[in-house]
Structures are given as structure tokens and as C-alpha cells.
Scaffold this motif. Structure first.
Motif, mmCIF file in Angstrom:
data_model
loop_
_atom_site.group_PDB
_atom_site.id
_atom_site.type_symbol
_atom_site.label_atom_id
_atom_site.label_comp_id
_atom_site.label_asym_id
_atom_site.label_seq_id
_atom_site.Cartn_x
_atom_site.Cartn_y
_atom_site.Cartn_z
ATOM 1 N N ALA A 783 0.858 -1.293 0.219
ATOM 2 C CA ALA A 783 -0.040 -0.042 0.070
ATOM 3 C C ALA A 783 0.954 1.409 -0.009
ATOM 4 O O ALA A 783 1.941 1.337 0.645
ATOM 5 C CB ALA A 783 -1.073 0.061 1.172
ATOM 6 N N PHE A 784 0.458 2.349 -0.984
ATOM 7 C CA PHE A 784 1.205 3.365 -1.067
ATOM 8 C C PHE A 784 0.338 4.662 -0.978
ATOM 9 O O PHE A 784 -0.863 4.685 -1.487
ATOM 10 C CB PHE A 784 1.961 3.706 -2.427
ATOM 11 C CG PHE A 784 2.866 2.309 -2.795
ATOM 12 C CD1 PHE A 784 3.998 2.371 -2.313
ATOM 13 C CD2 PHE A 784 2.223 1.244 -3.335
ATOM 14 C CE1 PHE A 784 5.054 1.174 -2.595
ATOM 15 C CE2 PHE A 784 2.789 -0.020 -3.758
ATOM 16 C CZ PHE A 784 4.350 0.073 -3.251
ATOM 17 N N ASP A 785 0.776 5.663 -0.038
ATOM 18 C CA ASP A 785 -0.180 6.909 0.348
ATOM 19 C C ASP A 785 0.729 8.071 0.295
ATOM 20 O O ASP A 785 1.782 8.041 0.935
ATOM 21 C CB ASP A 785 -0.809 6.488 1.662
ATOM 22 C CG ASP A 785 -1.655 7.680 1.970
ATOM 23 O OD1 ASP A 785 -2.790 7.610 1.630
ATOM 24 O OD2 ASP A 785 -1.216 8.531 2.427
ATOM 25 N N ALA A 786 0.375 9.055 -0.068
ATOM 26 C CA ALA A 786 0.936 10.140 -0.368
ATOM 27 C C ALA A 786 0.110 11.578 -0.009
ATOM 28 O O ALA A 786 -1.148 11.399 -0.766
ATOM 29 C CB ALA A 786 1.910 10.523 -1.675
ATOM 30 N N THR A 787 0.318 12.460 0.799
ATOM 31 C CA THR A 787 -0.629 13.601 0.923
ATOM 32 C C THR A 787 0.150 14.872 0.695
ATOM 33 O O THR A 787 1.091 14.992 1.380
ATOM 34 C CB THR A 787 -1.198 13.548 2.510
ATOM 35 O OG1 THR A 787 -2.003 12.561 2.469
ATOM 36 C CG2 THR A 787 -2.338 14.891 2.550
#
Length: 883
Positions: A783-787
């Protein structure tokens, strides 16, 4: 081994919290070594990690029709021994059960479900159990079934009964095998169903056609004449072997209901896991409705903002009981670790009168891991580049179908000193925290349910100049700040649903809190004590039918505060009994009204009314418009709410009615909030785009002004002019490709307040903010997440009264923040490793402390914080659970 480690941990924790020896826990001889505890937990749990395996999954068909049925069915399932997880799908009627290591019996499950009034394929509920169901849950009643059907189906349905049955294919030696996923449709209509994993289906009987079309890939389509409702058995022939295809629905990690009259965002564990989420104040990184900032550049105290208003104006509850308020109005969010949280319910603007009168900007309700459901063990460990260490442990155990208990433990330590901007002050406070909860839940017969628990917290921190030692008797040598707090909470809940009137229930909530803290800011000392009690009695029923629902009850809030700031003493006792009522009208299918009114009497401010109104109109199946309006009132705890102002050389003034009994000589804060929300799902390609538009105005009738506009002074006085907040936000959520989500938002805030004679923008509040979040999951557990967020300029309080070298610009610059995280999970999420970074662009506010080289000068000020103080921060951790 694990049990011994946990018991040892718990004994040390309770002795530390309940029997403290001295205020300064950082330097007392018997302080807990958290590194050893966390290391022991790693070693003790490692054999379990290697041996644990996912539980067996069972599926049962259970008849029902609505959300109330769902709650009842799942509650009954959790009461069966050996059930670790239960979820019922209202569309397919399938109850999915994940088995715990304990023995599980499907026979017991069928009996338990029938006992609460729901038919299964093996056991039919008795007439007595079925008759006790809520009126809207009568799944055997054709009129009720038609009322729950979508509009298109209802137009065709003639209400002539129910048809259910099984579709088979002929097997070897005459044995029949159920067909999974066969389509069953009434000829000439769109009324149909799909068979479950046992070949079972159900739908309304349509007498006008009587022709039932059954189709399945690889089989010839068959048309069967059905002469009456009831049960049928259909056997298809001519099948060919096909490869299995699995189709699943992907649930959003943040959800907004199109049914509830009040717009509530449900932030689930999956959303919280996208970031480190170390405590509640750090849990909104991927939520554009909430901003997170710091009160000052020294203590590291975080505060949140909603609708441009700070966290004291937000009513924060834990499982619908008051939590973060009083002396814990800012630090209290740090006392709820993120890994304890199962979900966060967030709504902006006016809330329900049932939960009190204090909410002005919105409400946040936090749900923790349950003692009767969820993982039996959950462990989280975290560390970052600044050597912050955290460990979180969640345990639950079911003694039998009646009694359940849960234990939550959190430990945090940060002892490494950093000064990245070379201003001579620590970038992060040195800190230690230990908090624990033990809770019990009882599920009785005849609709009776209760729970009780206790929570203990002990925390301490040291900040200030790099070499500051709190034990040094010479306080004039180096400027430093200390904060030590102890908190003990207990609560009890009891509820009952009446057997002969299942639409009626009564509930009682009781809680008590003791809070003590001591702080020092340079030469300034602060201490505070708070004792609070809360009681809320709620009765719910209907008037004539379920279109008219009411909630009514009594409440009582009692607070005793003793505060001392240097030589000034502030003591008060607040006693507020109240009565409330809330009426819900659903007389029109697409329109709902919720009207509430509270009447409370405050021993210091007198009597007052709190009206609240919520309107919801479904423009279509995929579009909803909501409106809300209401009044809020609260007592300003001005010292703790402006604790950052103590980290300065400002002279503090209270300009009010010094001879009165009013808190700090100041009036209560009173505001009206008005809001509109529009949400719509727009089909783009194969997936829906969720578009949401929010517009809110908060108008203050009375407010306590914290005035930083005069150099060297911090003044508190009652508002004499206008004060308001206008907030407009647009947000879009879309799944671009399978498992690839995008979230974009833009918000504009117009927050102004009258300072003496001038109406000015509220300082340190960004008027504009843009937000972009992307998240992607692979099929093999990555899982990859960026904000990425952008904050516009913020007004800085007037500093023209300082010498030129200590003056600041009128506005801060705008800036970008980037956070990202990568997670790898194994065994369906039972074990996870994650790593990420905060402020990856390494943006920092330059010189956040005025006169940092002369902290005892009259120009020293660490309260002018408009941006990040810490630079890039990398972190890593693990999560492990046993279902």
C-alpha cells in the motif's frame, strides 16, 4: 511468556499512575524504562507472530431487510462462542463469520440468530421472536419489503408475497450441486436476484408475469412458470466447467452516509493506517476538513482547527461521552493513542442536542477497540528519526457469551535532544507518557447491555533551551518549560431495549474524571486541578409509527477547577443540570427533519436554551442536500486554551468583572452555526466520483477575545463587536483505477474577530488551503499513500511595538507539506510493516522564537507559530494482530 510480560507492564503502569512519587517523572529514580518494555513485547510476541494463522470463514444466509436488522444479526453472531468477526450484507442476506481459535458451531449460530427473530436456512424464528422485531424489520411482510425496495423495483412490485429457493445443476449419480451467482429475474422487469454460495436466492413475487428467467454462464437460459409465492427448487442442465471468478465490493476508508440526516464522516482504521497516527491530534493527516498546528515553538503541543476555529470549539467525545475538555482541552488529544482507535465520526457544525450544548464548530466522536469484537490482540510499535519510541497493545477476551473485557496500553518516550535550526532551543520536547484502559462489557438477556471501565494517564515533558535541566535550582540560568500531568477517568453505561416494544430503549451514561497538572514556563508557574462528573439519561421511542421518532432525557455536568498562575488563583465550580428532547420526522420518503431543544441551567451564567435543526432531502438516489442550524455555549478555559501564550514574556491581563463569580471574570461564549452540505455521486466510467460541497457560517454573540495585538501583552476580554467564521470547502473522491484512490479538496476560510475597535482576520489561520491525497494498493499486500497540502498566507499578530530586530512581517508566506507512507502486509493484514516520512519537502518556519538568544528579555515570544518547526522526519513501525 506474553502474559507475564503484560502483567509486569500493567503492574508498573498502575503503580506509576496511581502512586506517583514526585512531579518530575522524567528524572525521578523509579521511572519506567520504556525501551526495555517495548523490547520485551517484541521478544514475547515473536513466537506468536510465527504461529498465528487466519481463522476459518463461515457463511450463513440470514433473512432480514434493513440496517437495524444488520445490527441485531451481527450482535447475535458475536454472542456465539468462537466468532471473531461477523458482518451481514443487507443485499445478499449473507452473514460472513471469521472463526476465532475457540470452537465454533454453526448449529449454535443458527439457533442464536433465530432466537432474535431472524430466519436462517436451517432454523426458522418462532412467531414470538419475529413479532418482537421492530416494525421496519418485518421481512416476512410484503408491504415492509416493498417499502425497503429501491424505487425502480417498488414500481414493479405488486406486493403479493415472497419467493425464495435454490438453483442447482445436476451432479454425478443424481446428486445436485448448488449454482453460485446464477441470475434470477422476473420476465419483462428489472426485479431479480443473484444466488449465493449455496445457490439460494430470494425476491418479491410478481403475479403479473409469473415467468421466472434463470440464467448462468455456460448453461442455457431457462424460463420457469411460478404459480404462487413460497419456495421453489430449480435445476438447470447442460453446464460446462468454467474457471472461478471472485467479485468483491471495495469499501471506502472514509465514508459519508446518504441516509443519515446529519452529515457524518466515518474515518475507519484503514484510513488511519495511511499515516503513523500516533495519537488523536495526529489522526487527521488525510482528512481535509481538519487542520493540525502547534500552540507554540517550545512545548510541541498540538491543536486542531475546524471551520477556521480551534479545538476548544470542537466537542470531542469518546464513545459519545465527554472526553477532551476542561484542563485537557489541548493536551487531552495526546491521551488517546491512534492505534487504539477503531473509527472516528466527524461532523462539522451543529450536532445533536442529546450530546450536550458545548459544540460550536463541530463534533468528533472516537470509537476505541471493543472488548467483545475485533482482534483479540493488536500490537503497534513505532519509532522515528528523532528517536521517538512508542508501543501500543490492545487485548480482549470473552469469558462467555455475556462477559467481555479489553485492555489497552500505551507507552511513549523521547529523550534525544535536537536543535536543527540552531536557535539554542530543543526542536522537540523530551517526554514520557504512559496510559492504559481496562474496560468490561456485559450483554444480558431481554435487551439489557452494560459496560464500565477505567483509564489512567501519566505524562511529563521538558523543553526549552538545549542544556536546560529542570533540577537546576538556578532558574535564571537557562529558559526551560516543564509539563507534568496525571489523569484518572472512570465510566459506566447501561442500556435496555424493551422486548415488547423493540422500537423503545433507555440508556444511562455516567463518568467521573480527576485531572492534575503542573507546568513551568521560564520564571512563570502554572498548576491546575479539575474534578468532573457527567450523567446522561436517554429514552428513545416512536410516536404512532417509525415515521415519528423521539429522544428525550436528562443530563448533568459538574466541574470543579482550581488553577494558579504565579500568585493569581482562579477557582470555580460549575453545575449544569439540563433536559433535552429531539424529534425525527420521516413522513416523506426523501425528506427527513431532526429538531432538538435543550434547556440547561448554569449556576454561574443562568438558564439558557440550545435549539438545533437538521434537514435532509434526497434529490435522487445519488444526490443529497443537507441543512443544519444550531446554538452552542461553552465556558472558556482561557489559560489552558492559550497555553502557547505562556511561552513568552508577555504580561497577561484579564479584563472582565474581577469581583464577580464568573470564570476569570468573563462571560460564557455563545455562537450560532449555520451550514449547508451537498453531496453527489457521479458515474465516471466504471466508478462513481463522490463530490461534496460544504458551506458554514459561525456567528458569535459572545466570545472571549485572546488579544496578542499589543507587543508584550496578552489580554483576555469579552467581545464588543463582530466575530464570525465563514468556511467553504469542495472535495472530490474518486477511484481512478482498481485500488487507486484520489482525494482532492480546496477550502476557503474567512475568520474575523473584533480586537478592541478593529475587525481583523484571526491570526495564524490560513484563509486558503488545498489538499491532494493519493493511495494505491496492490493485490499482494503493498500500500502506498501520499498527501500534498498547500496552506496560504496567515496574518501574524502586530509586532510593530517591538524593536526592529524583533518585528515580524504582517503575513506569513504560503508553503507546501508532503507526507508519504509505504506499507507491506502479510496474511490478509494480520502482520504489517510500514515506513514513511513527514514534511518530506523539509520546509520549516525560520526563527520561530523571537529573541531566542535572550529568552529572559521582554521581547521573548515563542507563540507566533504559523508553520512547521521540525524538518523532515522519517519513521517506521509494525502492526500485528490476532483475530
Amino acid at each position: 511468556m506474553v502474559g507475564l510480560i503484560i502483567m509486569s507492564f500493567w503492574q508498573k503502569a498502575t503503580s506509576c499512575v496511581l502512586f506517583p512519587e514526585g512531579r518530575n517523572i522524567l528524572y525521578r529514580q523509579e521511572m519506567i524504562n520504556y525501551k526495555k518494555i517495548i523490547f520485551s513485547l517484541f521478544i514475547g510476541l515473536s513466537p506468536v507472530w510465527l504461529l498465528a494463522q487466519a481463522g476459518t470463514v463461515h457463511t450463513l444466509w440470514v433473512d432480514g431487510i434493513c440496517g437495524m436488522c444488520k445490527d441485531r444479526i451481527e450482535d447475535a453472531a458475536y454472542g456465539v462462542r468462537g466468532v471473531a468477526f461477523a458482518e451481514w450484507n443487507v443485499d445478499t442476506r449473507i452473514l460472513t463469520i471469521r472463526q476465532s481459535p475457540e470452537p465454533f458451531s454453526e448449529v449454535e449460530a443458527h439457533s442464536a440468530l433465530a432466537a432474535v427473530g431472524h430466519d436462517t436456512r436451517e432454523v426458522k424464528a418462532s412467531d414470538e421472536a419475529y413479532d418482537a422485531l421492530h416494525a421496519c424489520c418485518k421481512y416476512r411482510d410484503s408491504e415492509v419489503v416493498a417499502a425497503h425496495a429501491p424505487q425502480e423495483e417498488s414500481a414493479h412490485s405488486e406486493g403479493h408475497g415472497h419467493l425464495h429457493g435454490t438453483v442447482y445443476e445436476p451432479g454425478k449419480r443424481g446428486r445436485k450441486a448448488p449454482l453460485i451467482g446464477a441470475n434470477v429475474t422476473w420476465a419483462g422487469t428489472s426485479i431479480g436476484a443473484v444466488t449465493d454460495e449455496k445457490g439460494f436466492f430470494e425476491l418479491d413475487y410478481v403475479e403479473s408475469t409469473r415467468q421466472l428467467v434463470v440464467s448462468y454462464v455456460g448453461f442455457p437460459t431457462d424460463t420457469v412458470l411460478i404459480s404462487q409465492d413460497g419456495e421453489v427448487e430449480i435445476v438447470l442442465s447442460g453446464g460446462i466447467d468454467l474457471e472461478e471468478v471472485e467479485v468483491t465490493h471495495r469499501r471506502r476508508s472514509t465514508e459519508v452516509s446518504f441516509i443519515d440526516p446529519i452529515k457524518v464522516q466515518r474515518i475507519g482504521e484503514k484510513e488511519l493506517a495511511k499515516a503513523a497516527c500516533c495519537n488523536l491530534s495526529e489522526s487527521f493527516e488525510t482528512t481535509p476538513s481538519v487542520d493540525v498546528g502547534f500552540t507554540d515553538a517550545v512545548t510541541g503541543t498540538r491543536q486542531i482547527q475546524m471551520l477556521g476555529l480551534s479545538s476548544p470549539y470542537i466537542q470531542i467525545a469518546r464513545e459519545n461521552m465527554p472526553d477532551v475538555r476542561g484542563l485537557a482541552v489541548l493536551h487531552g488529544m495526546e491521551y488517546t493513542p491512534g492505534p487504539w482507535i477503531s473509527s472516528i465520526m466527524l461532523n462539522m457544525g451543529a450536532g445533536s442536542v442529546v450530546n450536550g450544548f458545548e459544540g460550536i464548530a463541530g463534533q468528533i466522536n472516537v470509537e476505541l477497540h471493543k472488548p467483545e469484537a475485533g482482534p483479540r490482540l493488536f500490537f503497534n510499535a513505532y519509532t522515528n528519526a528523532m528517536q521517538r519510541l512508542e508501543g501500543n497493545l490492545s487485548l480482549r477476551h470473552s469469558f462467555n457469551e455475556r462477559w467481555h473485557t479489553g485492555l489497552l496500553v500505551h507507552a511513549k518516550q523521547q529523550q534525544r535532544r535536537f536543535d536543527q535550526n540552531n536557535d539554542g532551543f530543543l526542536d522537540n520536547p523530551l517526554s514520557e507518557t504512559l496510559t492504559a484502559i481496562n474496560r468490561w462489557k456485559f450483554i444480558g438477556e431481554n435487551g439489557l447491555m452494560g459496560q464500565f471501565g477505567v483509564k489512567a494517564t501519566r505524562t511529563g515533558s521538558v523543553s526549552g533551551q538545549f542544556g536546560f535541566d529542570p533540577d537546576d535550582a538556578d532558574h535564571n540560568k537557562l529558559w526551560g518549560a516543564t509539563h507534568d500531568a496525571e489523569r484518572l477517568e472512570g465510566w459506566f453505561k447501561m442500556g435496555k431495549v424493551f422486548e415488547n416494544r423493540p422500537y423503545a430503549s433507555i440508556g444511562l451514561q455516567v463518568s467521573a474524571t480527576y485531572h492534575n497538572q503542573d507546568s513551568r514556563f521560564g520564571l512563570r508557574n502554572y498548576s491546575g486541578d479539575q474534578r468532573s462528573a457527567y450523567v446522561n439519561l436517554i429514552y428513545q421511542t416512536i410516536i404512532t409509527d417509525t415515521r415519528h421518532q423521539i429522544k428525550t432525557g436528562l443530563s448533568y455536568q459538574w466541574d470543579e477547577f482550581d488553577e494558579q498562575l504565579d500568585a493569581r488563583v482562579f477557582a470555580r465550580t460549575e453545575s449544569v443540570p439540563g433536559v433535552f428532547g429531539e424529534y425525527t420526522w420521516k413522513g416523506v420518503e426523501d425528506f427527513t427533519v431532526v429538531a432538538g431543544l435543550r434547556a440547561d441551567y448554569h449556576n454561574l451564567y443562568g438558564g439558557f436554551l440550545t435549539p438545533r435543526l437538521h434537514l435532509k432531502y434526497n434529490l435522487s438516489e445519488t444526490a443529497v442536500l443537507r441543512g443544519a442550524a444550531g446554538r452552542g455555549q461553552r465556558t472558556a478555559n482561557v489559560i489552558m486554551e492559550n497555553i502557547g501564550g505562556l511561552a513568552s514574556a508577555r504580561q497577561i491581563q484579564f479584563i472582565g468583572q474581577p469581583d464577580s463569580d464568573l470564570p476569570f471574570g468573563l462571560e460564557a461564549e455563545v455562537a450560532w452555526n449555520f451550514g449547508l452540505n451537498y453531496a453527489q455521486e457521479i458515474q465516471l466510467g466504471e466508478r462513481p466520483l463522490l463530490l461534496s460541497l460544504d458551506a458554514y457560517r459561525t456567528n458569535f454573540e459572545q466570545q472571549v477575545v485572546a488579544d496578542y495585538e499589543t507587543a508584550g501583552q496578552l489580554s483576555f476580554y469579552n467581545l464588543t463587536g463582530a466575530s464570525y467564521s465563514n468556511s467553504l470547502q469542495v472535495q472530490a473522491d474518486y477511484e481512478v483505477l482498481p485500488r487507486w484512490d484520489l482525494r482532492m479538496a480546496y477550502r476557503f476560510n474567512d475568520v474575523r474577530m473584533t480586537y478592541e475597535d478593529a475587525l481583523l482576520y484571526k491570526p495564524l489561520v490560513a484563509r486558503q488551503r488545498a489538499f491532494f491525497n493519493t493511495a494505491y494498493e496492490t493485490r499482494n499486500g503493498w500500500a502506498f499513500d501520499a498527501t500534498l497540502s498547500w496552506q496560504g498566507p496567515k496574518r501574524i499578530p502586530n509586532t510593530t511595538g517591538n524593536p526592529p530586530e524583533y518585528q515580524l512581517e504582517a503575513e506569513s508566506p504560503d508553503f507546501f507539506l508532503l507526507n508519504a507512507q509505504v506499507t507491506k502486509s502479510w496474511k490478509d493484514g494480520l502482520f504489517e510493516l510500514y515506513a514513511g516520512g513527514e514534511n518530506l519537502l523539509n520546509f520549516r518556519q525560520e526563527d520561530p522564537i523571537l529573541s531566542s538568544n535572550e529568552p529572559f528579555s521582554p521581547y521573548f515570544d515563542a507563540s507566533m507559530v504559523w508553520g512547521p518547526i521540525f524538518g523532515r522526519n522519517l519513521y517506521a513501525g509494525l502492526r500485528y494482530r490476532i483475530e
